[in-house]
Design a protein around this motif. Structure first.
Motif, PDB file in Angstrom:
ATOM      1  N   ALA A 143       0.818  -1.214   0.000  1.00 62.23           N
ATOM      2  CA  ALA A 143       0.000   0.000   0.000  1.00 62.23           C
ATOM      3  C   ALA A 143       0.851   1.262   0.000  1.00 62.23           C
ATOM      4  O   ALA A 143       0.523   2.235  -0.685  1.00 62.23           O
ATOM      5  CB  ALA A 143      -0.923   0.005   1.220  1.00 62.23           C
ATOM      6  N   ALA A 144       1.946   1.260   0.789  1.00 59.32           N
ATOM      7  CA  ALA A 144       2.701   2.496   0.999  1.00 59.32           C
ATOM      8  C   ALA A 144       4.037   2.534   0.282  1.00 59.32           C
ATOM      9  O   ALA A 144       4.531   3.616  -0.058  1.00 59.32           O
ATOM     10  CB  ALA A 144       2.928   2.697   2.505  1.00 59.32           C
ATOM     11  N   ARG A 145       4.677   1.350   0.120  1.00 59.66           N
ATOM     12  CA  ARG A 145       6.041   1.270  -0.427  1.00 59.66           C
ATOM     13  C   ARG A 145       7.012   2.118   0.393  1.00 59.66           C
ATOM     14  O   ARG A 145       7.905   2.752  -0.154  1.00 59.66           O
ATOM     15  CB  ARG A 145       6.056   1.714  -1.897  1.00 59.66           C
ATOM     16  CG  ARG A 145       5.121   0.932  -2.808  1.00 59.66           C
ATOM     17  CD  ARG A 145       5.544  -0.516  -2.913  1.00 59.66           C
ATOM     18  NE  ARG A 145       4.564  -1.336  -3.593  1.00 59.66           N
ATOM     19  CZ  ARG A 145       4.517  -1.515  -4.922  1.00 59.66           C
ATOM     20  NH1 ARG A 145       5.393  -0.890  -5.684  1.00 59.66           N
ATOM     21  NH2 ARG A 145       3.614  -2.299  -5.452  1.00 59.66           N
ATOM     22  N   ARG A 146       6.808   2.113   1.697  1.00 55.79           N
ATOM     23  CA  ARG A 146       7.693   2.853   2.603  1.00 55.79           C
ATOM     24  C   ARG A 146       8.028   1.961   3.787  1.00 55.79           C
ATOM     25  O   ARG A 146       7.146   1.423   4.460  1.00 55.79           O
ATOM     26  CB  ARG A 146       7.010   4.131   3.092  1.00 55.79           C
ATOM     27  CG  ARG A 146       6.850   5.200   2.007  1.00 55.79           C
ATOM     28  CD  ARG A 146       5.966   6.331   2.475  1.00 55.79           C
ATOM     29  NE  ARG A 146       6.451   6.919   3.707  1.00 55.79           N
ATOM     30  CZ  ARG A 146       5.778   7.838   4.410  1.00 55.79           C
ATOM     31  NH1 ARG A 146       4.579   8.217   3.994  1.00 55.79           N
ATOM     32  NH2 ARG A 146       6.281   8.340   5.513  1.00 55.79           N
ATOM     33  N   TRP A 147       9.342   1.813   4.041  1.00 57.33           N
ATOM     34  CA  TRP A 147       9.792   0.940   5.119  1.00 57.33           C
ATOM     35  C   TRP A 147       9.447   1.509   6.485  1.00 57.33           C
ATOM     36  O   TRP A 147       9.325   0.755   7.454  1.00 57.33           O
ATOM     37  CB  TRP A 147      11.291   0.699   5.008  1.00 57.33           C
ATOM     38  CG  TRP A 147      11.650  -0.195   3.864  1.00 57.33           C
ATOM     39  CD1 TRP A 147      12.296   0.146   2.729  1.00 57.33           C
ATOM     40  CD2 TRP A 147      11.351  -1.599   3.748  1.00 57.33           C
ATOM     41  NE1 TRP A 147      12.427  -0.941   1.893  1.00 57.33           N
ATOM     42  CE2 TRP A 147      11.858  -2.026   2.495  1.00 57.33           C
ATOM     43  CE3 TRP A 147      10.686  -2.525   4.569  1.00 57.33           C
ATOM     44  CZ2 TRP A 147      11.724  -3.342   2.055  1.00 57.33           C
ATOM     45  CZ3 TRP A 147      10.564  -3.839   4.138  1.00 57.33           C
ATOM     46  CH2 TRP A 147      11.083  -4.234   2.894  1.00 57.33           C
ATOM     47  N   THR A 148       9.308   2.834   6.598  1.00 58.07           N
ATOM     48  CA  THR A 148       8.958   3.412   7.899  1.00 58.07           C
ATOM     49  C   THR A 148       7.578   2.945   8.359  1.00 58.07           C
ATOM     50  O   THR A 148       7.370   2.627   9.533  1.00 58.07           O
ATOM     51  CB  THR A 148       8.984   4.947   7.823  1.00 58.07           C
ATOM     52  OG1 THR A 148       8.149   5.385   6.723  1.00 58.07           O
ATOM     53  CG2 THR A 148      10.402   5.457   7.603  1.00 58.07           C
ATOM     54  N   ILE A 149       6.633   2.888   7.416  1.00 61.60           N
ATOM     55  CA  ILE A 149       5.280   2.427   7.764  1.00 61.60           C
ATOM     56  C   ILE A 149       5.303   0.935   8.097  1.00 61.60           C
ATOM     57  O   ILE A 149       4.650   0.489   9.049  1.00 61.60           O
ATOM     58  CB  ILE A 149       4.302   2.731   6.623  1.00 61.60           C
ATOM     59  CG1 ILE A 149       4.112   4.250   6.492  1.00 61.60           C
ATOM     60  CG2 ILE A 149       2.958   2.040   6.857  1.00 61.60           C
ATOM     61  CD1 ILE A 149       3.156   4.673   5.414  1.00 61.60           C
ATOM     62  N   VAL A 150       6.072   0.155   7.336  1.00 61.66           N
ATOM     63  CA  VAL A 150       6.191  -1.274   7.631  1.00 61.66           C
ATOM     64  C   VAL A 150       6.771  -1.470   9.027  1.00 61.66           C
ATOM     65  O   VAL A 150       6.294  -2.301   9.815  1.00 61.66           O
ATOM     66  CB  VAL A 150       7.063  -1.976   6.574  1.00 61.66           C
ATOM     67  CG1 VAL A 150       7.300  -3.437   6.957  1.00 61.66           C
ATOM     68  CG2 VAL A 150       6.414  -1.890   5.201  1.00 61.66           C
ATOM     69  N   GLY A 151       7.821  -0.694   9.361  1.00 59.85           N
ATOM     70  CA  GLY A 151       8.412  -0.797  10.690  1.00 59.85           C
ATOM     71  C   GLY A 151       7.439  -0.413  11.789  1.00 59.85           C
ATOM     72  O   GLY A 151       7.409  -1.049  12.856  1.00 59.85           O
ATOM     73  N   ALA A 152       6.620   0.607  11.532  1.00 62.40           N
ATOM     74  CA  ALA A 152       5.627   1.017  12.531  1.00 62.40           C
ATOM     75  C   ALA A 152       4.587  -0.075  12.746  1.00 62.40           C
ATOM     76  O   ALA A 152       4.161  -0.336  13.880  1.00 62.40           O
ATOM     77  CB  ALA A 152       4.950   2.315  12.085  1.00 62.40           C
TER      78      ALA A 152
END
Length: 295
Positions: free
Chosen positions: A74-83
């Motif tokens: 959905a986001a393609r962002r590791w920060t969101i995955v980490g959260a």
């Protein structure tokens, strides 16, 4: 002059008779057709139990991996995955994993039902102005009605349990997706619609291939709001037997367990943040894609 300070009322006996007639009719309805009503909603109960068991009994690493994959897609962002991973691990360490999974399963199914019902109603609201006016009034009432009021009719008809709580959650959470589907379709540029007409698109082709794709970022905002309202209603629906984090909060209030209430409250906030970040990030990606398409 007393009438200036005391509002006149209907005849109290007449009003009491009217109230008793309505309440008695509903009680008679549930006594006579109660089992038939429960049989109608039995498939829904099986669906809720299936998803609850599937998510609650799944190995926790698999659940974390699945939600992390959804967050990345959905986001393609590791920060969101980490959260997402950090929030889920924190919930598990607090001993709230099973209750959190029950809450997530209910919100997931409620969101799916709200989307499948809300988007067609949003299209109807946009397509037919008279229907739109009626729906607008109904949605205004639904969004200003106190959440506790939704529990009264479902409890009278279906008693206490998963199904009445689920129905109350869906009714409370569905207005945003209807409104924002209608809004997204109305915000599509007229020039684009004129170009579709010039290419000979039928009304359904124009809706499915032009308006709906361009309205998708706004619809995603509606889905985001639906998820947030469903999570908020889950706590209230715990009063009629919905299990999960909301029931723990209710028990904490009843028994004055401060830490239990705070921990479960933080878990609900964590789940809300997970759903919010994933849906918002996907909506932003769609918005960027729409911007590039216009360029």
């Amino acid at each position: 002059m007393e009438w200036l300070f005391k509002f006149p009322q209907l005849n109290s006996d007449l009003l009491l008779t009217f109230k008793r007639a309505i309440d008695g009719s509903l009680r008679s309805l549930t006594r006579v057709y109660g089992q038939s009503i429960e049989d109608v909603f039995y498939p829904l109960q099986r669906v809720l139990i299936f998803f609850e068991n599937a998510i609650s009994n799944a190995p926790w690493p698999l659940v974390v991996l699945a939600l992390s994959a959804i967050a990345w897609l959905a986001a393609r962002r590791w920060t969101i995955v980490g959260a997402v991973v950090g929030t889920l691990i924190a919930i598990g360490l607090l001993g709230l994993w099973q209750d959190a999974m029950k809450t997530i399963s209910l919100v997931f199914v409620a969101t799916i039902f709200s989307i499948s019902i809300g988007i067609p109603f949003g299209i109807l609201m946009n397509r037919f102005k008279q229907v739109g006016g009626v729906l607008q009034t109904i949605l205004d009432i639904m969004q200003t009605m106190p959440p506790f009021v939704y529990l009264i009719p479902v409890v009278m008809l279906l008693g206490i349990g998963r199904v009445p709580g689920f129905i109350a959650v869906v009714i409370y959470a569905i207005p945003p997706i209807i409104r924002l589907t209608d809004l997204g379709i109305r915000l599509v540029d007229k020039e684009v619609l004129e170009a579709a007409d010039a290419y000979g698109c039928s009304p359904w082709q124009k809706l499915l291939k032009v308006q709906m794709p361009l309205a998708m970022p706004t619809i995603m905002a509606g889905i985001n709001q639906t998820i947030m309202m469903a999570l908020g209603m889950v706590v209230i629906a715990s009063m009629i037997g919905v299990q999960g984090l909301g029931l723990n909060v209710l028990q904490a209030i009843a028994n004055q367990y401060f830490t239990q209430g705070i921990f479960n409250g933080f878990a609900i906030v964590g789940i809300a943040i997970i759903f919010d970040r994933i849906s918002q990030a996907y909506g932003h990606r769609l918005q960027k894609h729409r911007g590039r398409a216009h360029e």
